[in-house]
Design a protein around this motif. Structure first.
Motif, PDB file in Angstrom:
ATOM      1  N   MET A   1      33.352  16.957 -25.115  1.00 26.54           N
ATOM      2  CA  MET A   1      33.611  15.701 -25.779  1.00 26.54           C
ATOM      3  C   MET A   1      32.305  15.132 -26.315  1.00 26.54           C
ATOM      4  SD  MET A   1      36.209  12.984 -25.016  1.00 26.54           S
ATOM      5  CE  MET A   1      36.630  12.057 -26.416  1.00 26.54           C
ATOM      6  N   LEU A   2      32.398  14.579 -27.483  1.00 27.51           N
ATOM      7  CA  LEU A   2      31.231  13.980 -28.113  1.00 27.51           C
ATOM      8  C   LEU A   2      30.935  12.634 -27.462  1.00 27.51           C
ATOM      9  CD1 LEU A   2      29.866  15.463 -30.409  1.00 27.51           C
ATOM     10  CD2 LEU A   2      30.915  13.916 -32.006  1.00 27.51           C
ATOM     11  N   LEU A   7      30.090   9.211 -31.738  1.00 23.19           N
ATOM     12  CA  LEU A   7      31.339   8.824 -32.409  1.00 23.19           C
ATOM     13  C   LEU A   7      31.158   7.512 -33.160  1.00 23.19           C
ATOM     14  CD1 LEU A   7      33.991   9.734 -29.697  1.00 23.19           C
ATOM     15  CD2 LEU A   7      33.589  10.890 -31.870  1.00 23.19           C
ATOM     16  N   ASN A   8      30.471   6.562 -32.545  1.00 24.62           N
ATOM     17  CA  ASN A   8      30.211   5.296 -33.223  1.00 24.62           C
ATOM     18  C   ASN A   8      29.368   5.509 -34.475  1.00 24.62           C
ATOM     19  OD1 ASN A   8      31.664   3.778 -31.365  1.00 24.62           O
ATOM     20  ND2 ASN A   8      29.874   3.356 -30.097  1.00 24.62           N
ATOM     21  N   ARG A   9      28.384   6.383 -34.375  1.00 24.41           N
ATOM     22  CA  ARG A   9      27.520   6.656 -35.531  1.00 24.41           C
ATOM     23  C   ARG A   9      28.306   7.319 -36.662  1.00 24.41           C
ATOM     24  NH1 ARG A   9      23.794   4.720 -38.677  1.00 24.41           N
ATOM     25  NH2 ARG A   9      22.458   6.328 -39.555  1.00 24.41           N
ATOM     26  N   ILE A  10      29.222   8.225 -36.324  1.00 19.59           N
ATOM     27  CA  ILE A  10      30.085   8.844 -37.343  1.00 19.59           C
ATOM     28  C   ILE A  10      30.873   7.767 -38.067  1.00 19.59           C
ATOM     29  CG2 ILE A  10      32.142  10.282 -37.673  1.00 19.59           C
ATOM     30  CD1 ILE A  10      31.055  12.088 -35.417  1.00 19.59           C
ATOM     31  N   ASN A  11      31.436   6.839 -37.311  1.00 21.54           N
ATOM     32  CA  ASN A  11      32.226   5.767 -37.911  1.00 21.54           C
ATOM     33  C   ASN A  11      31.370   4.821 -38.750  1.00 21.54           C
ATOM     34  OD1 ASN A  11      34.698   6.642 -36.889  1.00 21.54           O
ATOM     35  ND2 ASN A  11      34.338   5.620 -34.942  1.00 21.54           N
ATOM     36  N   GLU A  12      30.168   4.515 -38.266  1.00 21.87           N
ATOM     37  CA  GLU A  12      29.256   3.663 -39.037  1.00 21.87           C
ATOM     38  C   GLU A  12      28.938   4.295 -40.389  1.00 21.87           C
ATOM     39  OE1 GLU A  12      25.677   2.999 -36.807  1.00 21.87           O
ATOM     40  OE2 GLU A  12      26.747   2.051 -35.152  1.00 21.87           O
ATOM     41  N   ARG A  34      29.526  15.438 -38.212  1.00 23.77           N
ATOM     42  CA  ARG A  34      30.906  15.896 -38.445  1.00 23.77           C
ATOM     43  C   ARG A  34      31.075  17.342 -37.987  1.00 23.77           C
ATOM     44  NH1 ARG A  34      32.484  13.518 -44.428  1.00 23.77           N
ATOM     45  NH2 ARG A  34      33.058  11.423 -43.717  1.00 23.77           N
ATOM     46  N   LYS A  35      30.091  18.172 -38.285  1.00 25.81           N
ATOM     47  CA  LYS A  35      30.150  19.575 -37.864  1.00 25.81           C
ATOM     48  C   LYS A  35      30.192  19.674 -36.343  1.00 25.81           C
ATOM     49  CE  LYS A  35      27.784  23.977 -38.341  1.00 25.81           C
ATOM     50  NZ  LYS A  35      26.650  24.697 -38.892  1.00 25.81           N
ATOM     51  N   GLU A  36      29.344  18.907 -35.688  1.00 27.49           N
ATOM     52  CA  GLU A  36      29.321  18.905 -34.224  1.00 27.49           C
ATOM     53  C   GLU A  36      30.661  18.419 -33.667  1.00 27.49           C
ATOM     54  OE1 GLU A  36      26.734  16.942 -30.556  1.00 27.49           O
ATOM     55  OE2 GLU A  36      26.022  16.720 -32.610  1.00 27.49           O
ATOM     56  N   TYR A  37      31.225  17.377 -34.283  1.00 29.35           N
ATOM     57  CA  TYR A  37      32.523  16.853 -33.845  1.00 29.35           C
ATOM     58  C   TYR A  37      33.610  17.926 -33.978  1.00 29.35           C
ATOM     59  CZ  TYR A  37      36.881  14.271 -33.827  1.00 29.35           C
ATOM     60  OH  TYR A  37      38.156  13.855 -33.550  1.00 29.35           O
ATOM     61  N   LEU A  38      33.650  18.594 -35.115  1.00 32.34           N
ATOM     62  CA  LEU A  38      34.668  19.623 -35.330  1.00 32.34           C
ATOM     63  C   LEU A  38      34.516  20.794 -34.356  1.00 32.34           C
ATOM     64  CD1 LEU A  38      34.952  19.711 -39.216  1.00 32.34           C
ATOM     65  CD2 LEU A  38      36.672  18.941 -37.582  1.00 32.34           C
ATOM     66  N   GLU A  39      33.293  21.210 -34.088  1.00 34.86           N
ATOM     67  CA  GLU A  39      33.067  22.290 -33.121  1.00 34.86           C
ATOM     68  C   GLU A  39      33.569  21.890 -31.740  1.00 34.86           C
ATOM     69  OE1 GLU A  39      28.889  23.053 -33.344  1.00 34.86           O
ATOM     70  OE2 GLU A  39      29.048  24.159 -35.233  1.00 34.86           O
ATOM     71  N   THR A  40      33.291  20.660 -31.346  1.00 35.97           N
ATOM     72  CA  THR A  40      33.736  20.159 -30.047  1.00 35.97           C
ATOM     73  C   THR A  40      35.255  20.080 -29.992  1.00 35.97           C
ATOM     74  OG1 THR A  40      31.710  18.864 -29.826  1.00 35.97           O
ATOM     75  CG2 THR A  40      33.539  18.248 -28.413  1.00 35.97           C
ATOM     76  N   PHE A  41      35.864  19.563 -31.062  1.00 31.52           N
ATOM     77  CA  PHE A  41      37.320  19.445 -31.120  1.00 31.52           C
ATOM     78  C   PHE A  41      37.975  20.818 -31.048  1.00 31.52           C
ATOM     79  CE2 PHE A  41      41.250  19.589 -33.512  1.00 31.52           C
ATOM     80  CZ  PHE A  41      41.995  18.600 -32.880  1.00 31.52           C
TER      81      PHE A  41
END
Length: 77
Positions: A1-2, A7-12, A34-41
């Motif tokens: 999990m990120l 996650l807040n920085r992605i949204n900002e 975003r790449k890191e988020y997708l890999e984690t997901f």
């Protein structure tokens, strides 16, 4: 999990992108996050699917062979 900070920085960055736009540094940071988020997901989803056992109404295991093979190869390595 990120982490919540990431996650807040992605949204900002997404909100800033929609309103005033991003600098080149911010755009690179957004792409990296975003790449890191997708890999984690994807990793999390893969783990979830590999641990699912599908049963029919009679209680027979009807888990797809592809899932069984992925589960077995994970535990053999």
């Amino acid at each position: 999990m990120l982490s919540p900070d990431k996650l807040n920085r992605i949204n900002e960055l997404a909100n800033k992108s929609k309103t005033i736009g991003l600098s080149t540094e911010e755009a690179k940071e957004q792409t990296k996050l975003r790449k890191e988020y997708l890999e984690t997901f994807r990793s999390s989803m893969r783990d979830t699917i590999e641990n699912v056992k599908v049963l029919d109404p009679e209680g027979n295991d009807v888990t797809p062979e592809k899932v069984k093979d992925a589960r077995n190869s994970k535990y053999l390595n």
